[in-house]
Write an enzyme that holds these catalytic residues in place. Structure first.
Site: not given
Length: 345
Positions: A105, A127, A169, A206, A216, A220, A224, A227, A231, A246
């Protein structure tokens, strides 16, 4: 909020950082390339530790690799007072952090990003996650590392293609938040940079966005930009000879989504041309077959920003200003892909 340390001597700074922490056992997670190229920079100054290396590459950012990490954690008898240090690129930080956050956990972890991409992007924001059934970052959580140690020393270990991937980026940060920063970034001789300054500015951009919207829910989402389509393209070509890094895929995403920005938010034509010029000079272009459009669009619908059946994009009003939750239809995405194919590299 995680502690971010910009280091000039990463081995000494990591040793000093760990000396301030109380933990029962120390575990290191890295990939098969990092253990050869980056671990030796740190190893002489590290206290007693166990370590685990997984196969390098985005295609190994999956549940199978997680099982290997969790098995190692179990066999090493790591307990909830243990500390994990993830060393490597975005895959190591995302997956190592995810495994640490879910083992018993949750146990504490620290990230040491070693690529430009992970230093300016994955190092900030908490993230964590893995790819699933061909969908990028489909399984994951939000959880902050205890600390992030960033050093440009590691950039000397990178192939040029990996450095260029991370630079995408950096460019994105200028596009969404700081026009002057974007204009200052080199297209010619882009490899000749003051990387320490660039990393600092990008991390600052960022972090400012993430601090205002950690989960997000709104602002936020501008991170993206590029992306949604990027992506989808990255995932579509992941297991093919056309495999893209990427940043290479995100460069395509930014070009196509800049077109959508001009179409839907009336971003000035001059801004579109400026984006075209810089990205094509650095990344060139590939040809995306018309036959691939459907599969790419289907992947776009799996993007986490979407609500129901709508495609929600983050798009530019102008260079330096980005908006989010812009609904775009399927035909417009096809138009954007056709626009990209029409460009001269």
């Amino acid at each position: 909020m995680e502690t971010i340390i910009f280091s000039s001597n990463i081995a000494q700074d990591l040793q000093r950082y760990l000396s301030t922490k109380k933990y029962s056992k120390l575990g290191l997670i890295m990939d098969s390339q990092t253990i050869n190229h980056c671990y030796p920079i740190l190893s002489d100054d590290l206290p007693a530790h166990s370590m685990y290396a997984f196969e390098a590459g985005e295609k190994h950012k999956n549940l199978d690799s997680c099982q290997g990490i969790w098995q190692w954690m179990t066999e090493t008898n790591l307990d909830r007072k243990s500390l994990i240090v993830n060393i490597g690129g975005g895959v190591a930080g995302d997956m190592g952090g995810f495994c640490a956050s879910t083992y018993k956990r949750g146990i504490r972890f620290v990230n040491i990003p070693t690529t430009l991409l992970s230093q300016v992007d994955a190092s900030v924001g908490g993230k964590l996650g893995i790819d699933f059934n061909g969908f990028k970052n489909h399984i994951g959580i939000f959880n902050q590392p205890e600390g992030v140690l960033i050093s440009d020393e590691f950039l000397q270990t990178l192939p040029e293609a990996e450095l260029r991937s991370g630079y995408a980026e950096v460019i994105k940060h200028g596009l969404i938040r700081n026009e002057n920063y974007f204009q200052s970034l080199k297209a010619e001789n882009w490899q000749n940079q003051k990387w320490k300054d660039i990393i600092s500015v990008s991390v600052g951009i960022k972090r400012e966005v993430v601090d205002k919207d950690p989960k997000e829910e709104g602002l936020r989402k501008i991170l993206n930009f590029g992306h949604t389509i990027g992506h989808a393209i990255e995932s579509h070509y992941l297991d093919t000879p056309y495999h893209l890094l990427h940043g290479e895929a995100i460069a395509i995403g930014m070009l196509t989504e800049a077109f959508l920005s001009h179409k839907f938010l009336r971003m000035p034509q001059a801004d579109l041309e400026s984006i075209e010029q810089k990205l094509l000079a650095i990344y060139g272009k590939i040809s995306i077959a018309d036959a691939d459009f459907d599969a790419i669009i289907k992947r776009c619908f799996q993007d986490k920003k979407n609500d129901g059946e709508s495609l929600n994009f983050s798009l530019l009003k102008k260079i330096g200003t980005c908006d989010f939750n812009i609904v775009v239809g399927r035909e417009a995405v096809i138009e954007a892909l056709e626009y990209y194919n029409s460009l001269d590299d």
